[in-house]
Write a protein that holds these residues in place. Structure first.
Motif, PDB file in Angstrom:
ATOM      1  N   LYS A  42       0.820  -1.222   0.000  1.00  0.00           N
ATOM      2  CA  LYS A  42       0.000   0.000   0.000  1.00  0.00           C
ATOM      3  C   LYS A  42       0.848   1.262   0.000  1.00  0.00           C
ATOM      4  O   LYS A  42       0.461   2.275  -0.563  1.00  0.00           O
ATOM      5  CB  LYS A  42      -0.989  -0.005   1.171  1.00  0.00           C
ATOM      6  CG  LYS A  42      -0.360  -0.010   2.552  1.00  0.00           C
ATOM      7  CD  LYS A  42      -1.412  -0.134   3.647  1.00  0.00           C
ATOM      8  CE  LYS A  42      -0.850  -0.099   5.028  1.00  0.00           C
ATOM      9  NZ  LYS A  42       0.177  -1.097   5.339  1.00  0.00           N
ATOM     10  N   GLU A  43       2.044   1.180   0.598  1.00  0.00           N
ATOM     11  CA  GLU A  43       2.928   2.352   0.638  1.00  0.00           C
ATOM     12  C   GLU A  43       3.395   2.749  -0.758  1.00  0.00           C
ATOM     13  O   GLU A  43       3.726   3.908  -1.000  1.00  0.00           O
ATOM     14  CB  GLU A  43       4.155   2.069   1.511  1.00  0.00           C
ATOM     15  CG  GLU A  43       3.849   1.803   2.968  1.00  0.00           C
ATOM     16  CD  GLU A  43       3.568   0.326   3.263  1.00  0.00           C
ATOM     17  OE1 GLU A  43       3.482  -0.028   4.445  1.00  0.00           O
ATOM     18  OE2 GLU A  43       3.433  -0.484   2.318  1.00  0.00           O
ATOM     19  N   LEU A  44       3.452   1.773  -1.677  1.00  0.00           N
ATOM     20  CA  LEU A  44       3.869   2.070  -3.049  1.00  0.00           C
ATOM     21  C   LEU A  44       2.673   2.410  -3.934  1.00  0.00           C
ATOM     22  O   LEU A  44       2.782   3.244  -4.829  1.00  0.00           O
ATOM     23  CB  LEU A  44       4.646   0.885  -3.633  1.00  0.00           C
ATOM     24  CG  LEU A  44       5.961   0.550  -2.925  1.00  0.00           C
ATOM     25  CD1 LEU A  44       6.596  -0.686  -3.536  1.00  0.00           C
ATOM     26  CD2 LEU A  44       6.929   1.727  -2.991  1.00  0.00           C
ATOM     27  N   VAL A  45       1.533   1.774  -3.678  1.00  0.00           N
ATOM     28  CA  VAL A  45       0.332   2.032  -4.474  1.00  0.00           C
ATOM     29  C   VAL A  45      -0.052   3.509  -4.384  1.00  0.00           C
ATOM     30  O   VAL A  45      -0.422   4.116  -5.390  1.00  0.00           O
ATOM     31  CB  VAL A  45      -0.832   1.119  -4.028  1.00  0.00           C
ATOM     32  CG1 VAL A  45      -2.140   1.542  -4.673  1.00  0.00           C
ATOM     33  CG2 VAL A  45      -0.522  -0.338  -4.375  1.00  0.00           C
ATOM     34  N   VAL A  46       0.074   4.103  -3.188  1.00  0.00           N
ATOM     35  CA  VAL A  46      -0.278   5.525  -3.041  1.00  0.00           C
ATOM     36  C   VAL A  46       0.633   6.415  -3.884  1.00  0.00           C
ATOM     37  O   VAL A  46       0.272   7.545  -4.199  1.00  0.00           O
ATOM     38  CB  VAL A  46      -0.287   6.005  -1.565  1.00  0.00           C
ATOM     39  CG1 VAL A  46      -1.296   5.232  -0.753  1.00  0.00           C
ATOM     40  CG2 VAL A  46       1.086   5.927  -0.934  1.00  0.00           C
ATOM     41  N   LEU A  47       1.801   5.896  -4.258  1.00  0.00           N
ATOM     42  CA  LEU A  47       2.720   6.643  -5.121  1.00  0.00           C
ATOM     43  C   LEU A  47       2.507   6.273  -6.600  1.00  0.00           C
ATOM     44  O   LEU A  47       3.245   6.719  -7.466  1.00  0.00           O
ATOM     45  CB  LEU A  47       4.173   6.348  -4.736  1.00  0.00           C
ATOM     46  CG  LEU A  47       4.580   6.685  -3.299  1.00  0.00           C
ATOM     47  CD1 LEU A  47       5.985   6.190  -3.017  1.00  0.00           C
ATOM     48  CD2 LEU A  47       4.464   8.179  -3.053  1.00  0.00           C
ATOM     49  N   GLY A  48       1.512   5.413  -6.856  1.00  0.00           N
ATOM     50  CA  GLY A  48       1.235   4.993  -8.222  1.00  0.00           C
ATOM     51  C   GLY A  48       2.170   3.899  -8.729  1.00  0.00           C
ATOM     52  O   GLY A  48       2.260   3.657  -9.929  1.00  0.00           O
ATOM     53  N   GLY A  54       7.365  -5.722   9.320  1.00  0.00           N
ATOM     54  CA  GLY A  54       6.311  -4.812   8.891  1.00  0.00           C
ATOM     55  C   GLY A  54       5.904  -3.793   9.934  1.00  0.00           C
ATOM     56  O   GLY A  54       5.164  -2.869   9.629  1.00  0.00           O
ATOM     57  N   ARG A  55       6.398  -3.940  11.148  1.00  0.00           N
ATOM     58  CA  ARG A  55       6.082  -2.960  12.198  1.00  0.00           C
ATOM     59  C   ARG A  55       6.973  -1.727  12.098  1.00  0.00           C
ATOM     60  O   ARG A  55       6.733  -0.737  12.782  1.00  0.00           O
ATOM     61  CB  ARG A  55       6.222  -3.602  13.581  1.00  0.00           C
ATOM     62  CG  ARG A  55       5.226  -4.754  13.786  1.00  0.00           C
ATOM     63  CD  ARG A  55       5.528  -5.557  15.012  1.00  0.00           C
ATOM     64  NE  ARG A  55       6.778  -6.302  14.830  1.00  0.00           N
ATOM     65  CZ  ARG A  55       7.176  -7.290  15.613  1.00  0.00           C
ATOM     66  NH1 ARG A  55       6.441  -7.668  16.632  1.00  0.00           N
ATOM     67  NH2 ARG A  55       8.320  -7.918  15.392  1.00  0.00           N
ATOM     68  N   ARG A  56       7.975  -1.802  11.250  1.00  0.00           N
ATOM     69  CA  ARG A  56       8.856  -0.640  11.043  1.00  0.00           C
ATOM     70  C   ARG A  56       8.141   0.399  10.182  1.00  0.00           C
ATOM     71  O   ARG A  56       7.088   0.135   9.614  1.00  0.00           O
ATOM     72  CB  ARG A  56      10.145  -1.073  10.334  1.00  0.00           C
ATOM     73  CG  ARG A  56      11.008  -1.951  11.203  1.00  0.00           C
ATOM     74  CD  ARG A  56      12.218  -2.457  10.473  1.00  0.00           C
ATOM     75  NE  ARG A  56      13.045  -1.399   9.942  1.00  0.00           N
ATOM     76  CZ  ARG A  56      14.047  -1.581   9.108  1.00  0.00           C
ATOM     77  NH1 ARG A  56      14.365  -2.794   8.701  1.00  0.00           N
ATOM     78  NH2 ARG A  56      14.763  -0.571   8.672  1.00  0.00           N
ATOM     79  N   ASP A  57       8.743   1.555  10.051  1.00  0.00           N
ATOM     80  CA  ASP A  57       8.209   2.590   9.161  1.00  0.00           C
ATOM     81  C   ASP A  57       8.494   2.144   7.730  1.00  0.00           C
ATOM     82  O   ASP A  57       9.541   2.454   7.164  1.00  0.00           O
ATOM     83  CB  ASP A  57       8.874   3.935   9.472  1.00  0.00           C
ATOM     84  CG  ASP A  57       8.479   5.025   8.475  1.00  0.00           C
ATOM     85  OD1 ASP A  57       7.585   4.792   7.646  1.00  0.00           O
ATOM     86  OD2 ASP A  57       9.081   6.106   8.538  1.00  0.00           O
ATOM     87  N   MET A  58       7.569   1.383   7.163  1.00  0.00           N
ATOM     88  CA  MET A  58       7.796   0.779   5.858  1.00  0.00           C
ATOM     89  C   MET A  58       7.896   1.811   4.746  1.00  0.00           C
ATOM     90  O   MET A  58       8.579   1.591   3.760  1.00  0.00           O
ATOM     91  CB  MET A  58       6.691  -0.243   5.549  1.00  0.00           C
ATOM     92  CG  MET A  58       6.779  -1.496   6.401  1.00  0.00           C
ATOM     93  SD  MET A  58       8.346  -2.396   6.249  1.00  0.00           S
ATOM     94  CE  MET A  58       8.192  -3.065   4.596  1.00  0.00           C
ATOM     95  N   GLN A  59       7.222   2.946   4.898  1.00  0.00           N
ATOM     96  CA  GLN A  59       7.286   3.977   3.867  1.00  0.00           C
ATOM     97  C   GLN A  59       8.733   4.400   3.619  1.00  0.00           C
ATOM     98  O   GLN A  59       9.197   4.438   2.494  1.00  0.00           O
ATOM     99  CB  GLN A  59       6.444   5.190   4.289  1.00  0.00           C
ATOM    100  CG  GLN A  59       6.245   6.209   3.187  1.00  0.00           C
ATOM    101  CD  GLN A  59       5.177   5.794   2.196  1.00  0.00           C
ATOM    102  OE1 GLN A  59       4.131   5.326   2.587  1.00  0.00           O
ATOM    103  NE2 GLN A  59       5.434   5.961   0.921  1.00  0.00           N
ATOM    104  N   SER A  60       9.467   4.683   4.690  1.00  0.00           N
ATOM    105  CA  SER A  60      10.845   5.131   4.506  1.00  0.00           C
ATOM    106  C   SER A  60      11.766   3.979   4.115  1.00  0.00           C
ATOM    107  O   SER A  60      12.699   4.163   3.342  1.00  0.00           O
ATOM    108  CB  SER A  60      11.354   5.862   5.753  1.00  0.00           C
ATOM    109  OG  SER A  60      11.362   4.998   6.854  1.00  0.00           O
TER     110      SER A  60
END
Length: 114
Positions: free
Chosen positions: A62-68, A99-105
């Protein structure tokens, strides 16, 4: 005619993914016990190896989908996430992380070079 069940993908781990596995094992061995570290490593390797038959089963992070971005997929052995890409008969594992880490970064650094 071959059925899709006969199709096997070659599964490759990037150097980063191999280092992720080593670091996870070391961390669990140090803060829990070697037996649990070995168990988690075995389970993650089963997940990785299962991608040789069914790589499409993973969903898009989901963190990548929001970036397209929809070129990467993920599967997991909770709470650990395995991030990979399917390319020309290969499954390339880029990241194995808690997955409990800040996956976005984590994803931005590893996959997007940010």
């Amino acid at each position: 005619m071959t059925s899709s069940k006969d199709t096997r993908y070659e599964v490759l781990l990037t150097e980063g993914a191999e280092q992720d596995l080593e670091a996870l094992h070391d961390y669990i061995a140090e803060f829990d016990c070697v037996e649990n570290a070995n168990y988690v490593l075995d389970q993650l390797m089963e997940v990785v190896e299962s991608l040789s038959q069914f790589p499409e089963r993973g969903n898009y992070p989901k963190e990548l989908v929001v970036l397209g971005i929809k070129e990467y997929r993920q599967t997991s052995f909770k709470p650990y996430r395995v991030i990979y890409r399917i390319a020309r008969g290969q499954v390339i594992i880029y990241l194995i992380a808690d997955g409990r880490r800040d996956m976005q970064s984590v994803l931005a650094r590893r996959l997007l070079g940010a």
